[in-house]
Scaffold this active site. Structure first.
Site, short mmCIF file in Angstrom:
data_model
loop_
_atom_site.label_atom_id
_atom_site.label_comp_id
_atom_site.label_asym_id
_atom_site.label_seq_id
_atom_site.Cartn_x
_atom_site.Cartn_y
_atom_site.Cartn_z
N HIS A 1 0.85 -1.20 0.00
CA HIS A 1 0.00 0.00 0.00
C HIS A 1 0.89 1.25 0.00
O HIS A 1 1.96 1.26 0.60
CB HIS A 1 -0.93 0.01 1.22
CG HIS A 1 -1.91 1.14 1.17
ND1 HIS A 1 -1.58 2.40 1.62
CD2 HIS A 1 -3.16 1.23 0.66
CE1 HIS A 1 -2.62 3.21 1.41
NE2 HIS A 1 -3.59 2.52 0.83
N GLU B 1 -3.47 2.48 -7.33
CA GLU B 1 -3.82 3.64 -6.51
C GLU B 1 -2.79 4.74 -6.72
O GLU B 1 -1.71 4.71 -6.12
CB GLU B 1 -3.83 3.26 -5.03
CG GLU B 1 -4.86 2.22 -4.68
CD GLU B 1 -5.15 2.22 -3.18
OE1 GLU B 1 -6.29 2.52 -2.82
OE2 GLU B 1 -4.23 1.97 -2.39
#
Ligand code: PGA
Length: 249
Positions: free
Chosen positions: A96, A168
Site C-alpha cells: 500500500h 492507486e
C-alpha cells in the site's frame, strides 16, 4: 459481466467496538448479493471482531493491511501472514502507498511479503501507484509495472493469477483528487498486459481495482471504465450506510 470487488481499507481507524457497530449497520443495509465480493481490511487488533461479525456471510471476507515477510520470529510489534491467517484473515494488502511512502517499504520488501502471504494461504491485493512527480515526468506506467513485477518476483505464475492488483495513484489517495476514468483505464490496461505476459491467459481473470478518493459520486463511472474490476476505498468506507451505497454500485 463483471463480478466487481469492493475493498474497504480502514487504515488506522475503527476500534473493535466501532467495527462491531459498523458491521451491525452494514449487514442491515447490505443483504447478500452473489454478483460481487466485499473485502474488509480493519486494523489487526480489530480483525477478530470483524471476522466474528461476518462469519455467516460467505460474500464478505476480511484481510490485514500489512504483514512481515518472515513467517515468525524476533520481530517485536510485527504480524506474520501465518498469525493473520490463524486469526481469520483471508486477504492482505501488499505494498500500500502508505507502507511505501510513510514507512519506507521497498519494492523488494513488498515482493517478500507477497511470497509470505502465499506460503500462509493469504490472497494478496498488490497495491501499485505513481507519485505526482512521477506522473508529471511521464513515468506512470514504468513505475507501476516495475512495482508490479517486483511484487510478484518470488511467486509462481499460478499464484500471480490468484492475486488481485490495486492501482492507486499516490496523489489521489485521501486528497479528494481522483484519476479520470480515462487515466485510470490507461494504467489498468497496461497492468492487464503485464499480467498476461506474466501468467498467460490466466492474467485475464485477475481483478484490477482502482483506489484513490473513491466515493459514492464517482464509484459508478470508475467501475464502468475498461479493465476496472473493483474499488479499494479508504475514507468513504468508514461509515456503514455510505460504504453500503458504494458496494451496491
Ligand atoms: P482513500 O484511500 O479512498 O481515502 O483515498 C484509498 C486507499 O488508501 O486505499
Amino acid at each position: 459481466m463483471k463480478h466487481p470487488v469492493f475493498a474497504a481499507n480502514w487504515k488506522m481507524n475503527q476500534a473493535p467496538a466501532d467495527a462491531k457497530a459498523f458491521m451491525r449497520q452494514f449487514l442491515a443495509y447490505y443483504p447478500r448479493q452473489q454478483d460481487r465480493t466485499v473485502l474488509f481490511f480493519p486494523s489487526a487488533l480489530t480483525l477478530s471482531a470483524v471476522v466474528e461479525m461476518v462469519k455467516d456471510r460467505t460474500d464478505l471476507s476480511v484481510g490485514v493491511q500489512n504483514i512481515h515477510w518472515e513467517d515468525k520470529g524476533a520481530f517485536t510489534g510485527e504480524n506474520s501472514a501465518t498469525i493473520a491467517r490463524g486469526a481469520g484473515a483471508r486477504y492482505v494488502l501488499a505494498g500500500h502507498s502508505e507502507r511505501r511512502h510513510v514507512f519506507g517499504e521497498t519494492d523488494e520488501q513488498t515482493g517478500l511479503k507477497v511470497a509470505a502471504a502465499e506460503r500462509a494461504g493469504l490472497t494478496a491485493v498488490i497495491c501499485v501507484g505513481e507519485t505526482l512527480d512521477q506522473r508529471e515526468r511521464g513515468e506512470t506506467n514504468e513505475v507501476v509495472l516495475r512495482q508490479l513485477r517486483a511484487a510478484v518476483a518470488h511467486i509462481e505464475p499460478n499464484q500471480i493469477a490468484g492475486s488481485l492488483v490495486a492501482y492507486e495513484p499516490v496523489w489521489a489517495i485521501g486528497t479528494g483528487k481522483t484519476a479520470t476514468t480515462a487515466d485510470a483505464s490507461v494504467v489498468h490496461q497496461a497492468i492487464r498486459a503485464a499480467l498476461r505476459d506474466l501468467t498467460g491467459e490466466r492474467g485475464e481473470a485477475v481483478p484490477i481495482l482502482y483506489g484513490g478518493s473513491v466515493n459514492r459520486g464517482n464509484a459508478a463511472a470508475l467501475l464502468a471504465a475498461p479493465e476496472v474490476d473493483g474499488l479499494l476505498v479508504g475514507g468513504a468506507s468508514l461509515e456503514a450506510e455510505n460504504w453500503a451505497g458504494i458496494v451496491r454500485t
